[in-house]
Design an enzyme around this catalytic site. Structure first.
Site, PDB file in Angstrom:
ATOM      1  N   ARG A 153      12.183 -23.275   3.004  1.00  0.00           N
ATOM      2  CA  ARG A 153      12.552 -23.181   1.588  1.00  0.00           C
ATOM      3  C   ARG A 153      13.289 -21.857   1.384  1.00  0.00           C
ATOM      4  O   ARG A 153      12.712 -20.781   1.613  1.00  0.00           O
ATOM      5  CB  ARG A 153      11.304 -23.249   0.710  1.00  0.00           C
ATOM      6  CG  ARG A 153      11.595 -23.202  -0.792  1.00  0.00           C
ATOM      7  CD  ARG A 153      10.297 -23.279  -1.588  1.00  0.00           C
ATOM      8  NE  ARG A 153      10.538 -23.306  -3.023  1.00  0.00           N
ATOM      9  CZ  ARG A 153      10.644 -22.234  -3.802  1.00  0.00           C
ATOM     10  NH1 ARG A 153      10.530 -21.012  -3.259  1.00  0.00           N
ATOM     11  NH2 ARG A 153      10.864 -22.342  -5.097  1.00  0.00           N
ATOM     12  N   LYS A 210      11.317 -12.448   0.221  1.00  0.00           N
ATOM     13  CA  LYS A 210      10.036 -12.068  -0.377  1.00  0.00           C
ATOM     14  C   LYS A 210       9.664 -10.617  -0.071  1.00  0.00           C
ATOM     15  O   LYS A 210      10.246  -9.969   0.795  1.00  0.00           O
ATOM     16  CB  LYS A 210       8.938 -13.018   0.099  1.00  0.00           C
ATOM     17  CG  LYS A 210       9.008 -14.381  -0.575  1.00  0.00           C
ATOM     18  CD  LYS A 210       7.801 -15.242  -0.250  1.00  0.00           C
ATOM     19  CE  LYS A 210       7.833 -16.533  -1.066  1.00  0.00           C
ATOM     20  NZ  LYS A 210       6.656 -17.408  -0.769  1.00  0.00           N
TER      21      LYS A 210
END
Length: 286
Positions: free
Chosen positions: A265, A231
């Site tokens: 995740r 991210k």
């Protein structure tokens, strides 16, 4: 708010997933515009190749999504989302009938159809029920675990200054979870996974503040679900790119495990499984 004991087990249809060993959730993007290009699958064959790879690498859960939630992502209609999902879910269930599947959607009808037709095990809703008022009731009827994530706005607006301005950042986040958990429990939803929502309606500084104080989320008594794979909080800090963010992802995944994360995740299953194995070994020697 009803308080329950911190359980490390979730029921996924006929399977009990024991989270005493943190689980790894592999990301399957059935989209053309997810922020990390290498995670995109253009057709059923490509999707199945990725599923096979992730399961072989040790993924405990496969998270299937057909609506990119990156900042500024294009809208996807309900019918288009289902048209992307249906053939992939069909193929997965045909070849891997016992695989634990999570569905990344904020739409209650998509969730309902996927659980009823394909026995999807977990609903992963980035909006915390805010983009579909029927979601909490639907999950209660479906009786499946629900990933409750913190977000403000929509994928199109979540990084606007209006959405990243808080009167009391951590206080607001904690209040959000307290209120949402109470609402879910009114619908009979008690298998809840807490997702801090890294990258959603948060600045770089806010992401790291939340990561540093993540232990505060244990007060709710539910397993902690962390998704920071490649991210912007990694690549913007390091001035690189999603492609160059695997090392940073592994560092943060390891810290997340130290802070009590029970599900990671990730795009890179093998590396996450290695982090879990090393962490587990360290814990056994304490």
């Amino acid at each position: 708010m009803k308080q329950i004991a911190d359980t490390h087990k979730i029921k996924c249809h006929n399977t009990i997933l024991n989270l005493d060993k943190p689980a790894v959730m592999g990301i399957l993007n059935v989209t053309s515009d997810s922020f990390y290009a290498n995670s995109r699958t253009a057709n059923v064959d490509a999707a199945m190749e990725r599923v096979e790879q992730m399961l072989a690498q040790g993924a405990d859960i496969i998270d299937v999504g057909a609506y990119s939630t990156r900042s500024g992502a294009a809208e996807v209609t309900n019918s288009e989302e289902w048209a992307r999902l249906e053939p992939v879910l069909t193929a997965i269930r045909k070849k891997y009938p016992d695989a634990i599947l999570s569905l990344d959607t904020f739409r209650s009808q998509i969730a309902t159809d996927a659980v009823n037709n394909f026995k999807v095990d977990i609903i992963n809703d980035v909006s915390g029920g805010q983009l579909d008022n029927e979601m909490f009731a639907a999950v209660g009827k479906l009786d499946v675990p629900y990933v409750l994530m913190h977000m403000r706005g929509t994928p199109q607006t979540m990084q606007n200054s209006e959405q990243t301005t808080y009167s009391d950042f951590m206080g607001n986040v904690l209040n959000y979870f307290e209120e949402k958990i109470a609402q879910l429990q009114q619908y009979g939803v008690n298998q809840i996974l807490i997702d801090p929502g890294f990258g959603f309606a948060k600045t770089l500084e806010q992401n790291y503040e939340l990561f540093g104080k993540m232990e505060q989320l244990h007060r709710f008594g539910f397993p902690l679900f962390v998704g920071i794979s490649r991210k912007s909080m990694i690549y913007k800090l390091l001035n690189t790119s999603p492609d160059a963010s695997l090392n940073g992802t592994t560092v943060l995944n390891t810290i997340a495990l130290a802070k009590g994360a029970k599900i990671l995740r990730v795009h890179d299953v093998a590396e996450a499984c290695e982090a879990v194995a090393i962490w587990q070994k360290m814990q056994s020697c304490v």
